[in-house]
Enzyme design. Structure first.
Site, short mmCIF file in Angstrom:
data_model
loop_
_atom_site.label_atom_id
_atom_site.label_comp_id
_atom_site.label_asym_id
_atom_site.label_seq_id
_atom_site.Cartn_x
_atom_site.Cartn_y
_atom_site.Cartn_z
N GLU A 78 0.82 -1.21 0.00
CA GLU A 78 0.00 0.00 0.00
C GLU A 78 0.85 1.26 0.00
O GLU A 78 0.38 2.36 0.30
CB GLU A 78 -0.96 -0.02 1.20
CG GLU A 78 -1.91 -1.22 1.20
CD GLU A 78 -3.14 -1.04 0.31
OE1 GLU A 78 -3.67 0.08 0.24
OE2 GLU A 78 -3.56 -2.03 -0.33
N HIS A 120 -4.75 1.41 6.93
CA HIS A 120 -3.36 1.76 6.67
C HIS A 120 -2.76 2.22 8.00
O HIS A 120 -3.45 2.83 8.81
CB HIS A 120 -3.25 2.94 5.67
CG HIS A 120 -3.65 2.59 4.29
ND1 HIS A 120 -4.44 3.41 3.52
CD2 HIS A 120 -3.36 1.52 3.52
CE1 HIS A 120 -4.62 2.85 2.33
NE2 HIS A 120 -3.98 1.70 2.30
N CYS A 162 -3.09 11.21 3.78
CA CYS A 162 -3.37 10.30 2.65
C CYS A 162 -3.20 11.02 1.33
O CYS A 162 -2.89 10.41 0.31
CB CYS A 162 -4.82 9.83 2.68
SG CYS A 162 -5.28 8.91 4.13
O1 SUG Z 1 -7.79 2.92 -0.04
N1 SUG Z 1 -10.60 5.04 0.08
C1 SUG Z 1 -9.17 4.85 0.16
C2 SUG Z 1 -8.61 5.76 1.22
C3 SUG Z 1 -7.12 5.78 1.22
C4 SUG Z 1 -6.55 6.52 2.36
N2 SUG Z 1 -5.15 6.51 2.30
C5 SUG Z 1 -4.31 6.46 3.36
N3 SUG Z 1 -4.73 6.15 4.55
N4 SUG Z 1 -3.08 6.66 3.14
C6 SUG Z 1 -8.82 3.39 0.46
O2 SUG Z 1 -9.57 2.74 1.20
C7 SUG Z 1 -12.79 4.72 -0.92
C8 SUG Z 1 -13.42 4.85 -2.28
C9 SUG Z 1 -14.91 4.68 -2.24
O3 SUG Z 1 -15.46 4.04 -1.35
O4 SUG Z 1 -15.57 5.20 -3.17
C10 SUG Z 1 -11.28 4.56 -0.97
O5 SUG Z 1 -10.75 4.00 -1.90
#
Ligand code: SUG
Length: 444
Positions: free
Chosen positions: A173, A247, A368
């Site tokens: 990730e 994460h 993020c």
């Molecule tokens: O991978 N959300 C992302 C959020 C990423 C956050 N990044 C960090 N913590 N670095 C994920 O879960 C949700 C998309 C949706 O539900 O439409 C999404 O992909």
């Protein structure tokens, strides 16, 4: 040789929606099917970049990916013109269309893992695009991420690695599970990799599955030629994953010598501290551990407010600032903790609460939204200049958003072939503003 950190924020794409796509990401799951506002989302992101720029930080951007991603839909058997592909997918496979339309590449902390030249065996800056194998909608990001990073960081100073193979549980990730501790940005550092599991462990009966495999973290370190004596692996606690820490950057953040983390973030925090202390000694710095006790901020409060998904930044004039989402200001417990830090004698000297609500509702806070890339002056000069921001370029991006973005979008609207045309027109214009050349599939 002076090196500075550049934050590369992901520009929110025109198809920003609440698809409910990420199991284990509590915000994404609870926002499913709500109406989003892509225009506000993009403007909030640009607003954050402006705040950091005005604080004297270096700010870059990474472009949105092409969505809906027609080449992926074609791989699933949909044919005809691009518009027909979208319409047919909307009828026969709406969930697939949703996944192939997500603007999730905006969270560039998941784009790649980056090791600065001061840490790598060959003195180059290394990039490994993250395979994001745990979630289908994210697993289709890495080919374009790699293409973009190669386009922006071209030449001898940089070394690029393709994303790791991603079958089974071999998830990577990117920088969301990686942080670097050092005396200062230009000094050699200790790279800390957080993982949730072994890819080959037979896990069952868990509330949520961890996304990051230890083998993936180890492979990245190997490819980046990191010295094992300057690398630390730490396992996330399953309690944190089960509570929604999909994460590690949801429960921990590091910068310079400071590591701020929740008491329940890791399986064995004392062993981690001992190893970091031992390995940082030859590097000439003493780590500062800022552990947030669960009786002051519970895991649930931490994850609900995204206290730890803040940017911890070294200010050019000295001091360290915490850039938090307003949700951490609205929660009295996290607010009290932050206030106490700023008032006390600890490393955090300033706190700024910013509105990134559109992103937060999908589980993406300030941290993020950015990929940290530490670059020497020469490396920065070798990077493509169009993606490095100043006030004028941010103004131009705001105008661009106002021209091209909708202010309402529901997952059902993804079926509209006009959205595909609008998005492409927007991205086509953007490549010119950023001086990227033809980079999207639809431009080739
Ligand atoms: O991978 N959300 C992302 C959020 C990423 C956050 N990044 C960090 N913590 N670095 C994920 O879960 C949700 C998309 C949706 O539900 O439409 C999404 O992909």
């Amino acid at each position: 040789m002076s090196a500075r950190e550049v934050n590369f924020d992901g520009l929110v794409g025109p198809t920003h929606t609440y698809g409910g796509l990420s199991l284990g990401n509590v915000a994404s799951m609870s926002s499913e099917d709500q109406v989003s506002n892509p225009r506000d989302a993009a403007l909030q992101g640009i607003g954050k970049m402006r705040t950091l720029l005005r604080m004297g930080l270096l700010q870059g951007v990474l472009p949105p990916h092409e969505r809906p991603f027609v080449p992926a839909l074609r791989r699933f058997g949909f044919a005809g013109s691009d518009g027909e592909v979208v319409e047919a997918a909307a009828k026969a496979a709406p969930a697939l269309l949703r996944n192939c339309s997500s603007a999730s590449a905006m969270w560039t902390a998941n784009a790649a893992t980056v090791s600065p030249s001061a840490d790598t065996g060959d003195g180059r800056v290394h990039f490994t695009a993250a395979n994001l194998a745990a979630m289908f909608h994210r697993s289709i990001e890495h080919p374009f991420t790699s293409r973009c990073l190669r386009r922006i960081f071209e030449g001898e100073a940089f070394s690029h690695h393709d994303a790791l193979p991603g079958g089974g549980a071999m998830g990577d990730e990117g920088a969301a599970n990686h942080t670097r501790l050092s005396a200062s940005h230009d000094a050699p550092g200790l790279e800390l990799f957080a993982y949730g599991r072994s890819a080959f462990e037979k896990l069952s009966g868990l509330h949520f599955l961890p996304r990051q495999a230890r083998e993936a973290s180890e492979a990245v370190a190997r490819m980046h030629r990191l010295d094992p004596e300057r690398t630390v692996y730490v396992r996330q606690s399953q309690e944190a994953v089960d509570s929604g820490a999909f994460h590690n950057d949801v429960v921990g953040v590091g910068n310079g010598p400071v590591l701020m983390f929740h008491e329940r973030a890791y399986e064995d925090p004392r062993a981690m501290e001992d190893e970091i202390r031992r390995k940082s000694e030859p590097l000439g710095f003493e780590p500062v551990f800022l552990e947030v006790p669960a009786d002051r901020v519970s895991l649930l409060d931490a994850i609900g407010s995204y206290l730890f998904n803040s940017q911890l930044i070294t200010l050019p004039g000295g001091g360290t600032a915490l850039i938090l989402p307003t949700e951490a200001e609205d929660n009295p417990r996290t607010k009290r903790w932050v206030d106490a830090q700023v008032a006390g004698n600890g490393p955090i000297t300033e706190a700024h609460f910013l509105d990134v609500k559109q992103s937060m509702k999908n589980g993406g806070g300030p941290a993020c939204l950015r990929l940290r890339v530490v670059l020497t002056d020469a490396e920065r000069e070798a990077a493509r200049p169009g993606v490095l921001m100043d006030e004028g370029k941010l103004d131009a991006l705001e105008d661009w958003v106002r021209t091209h973005y909708r202010d309402r979008l529901s997952p059902a609207d993804l079926a509209d072939p006009k959205l595909l045309e609008e998005s492409r027109a927007a991205l086509d214009a953007l490549t010119q503003t950023l001086g990227l050349g033809s980079v999207y599939d639809f431009q080739m």
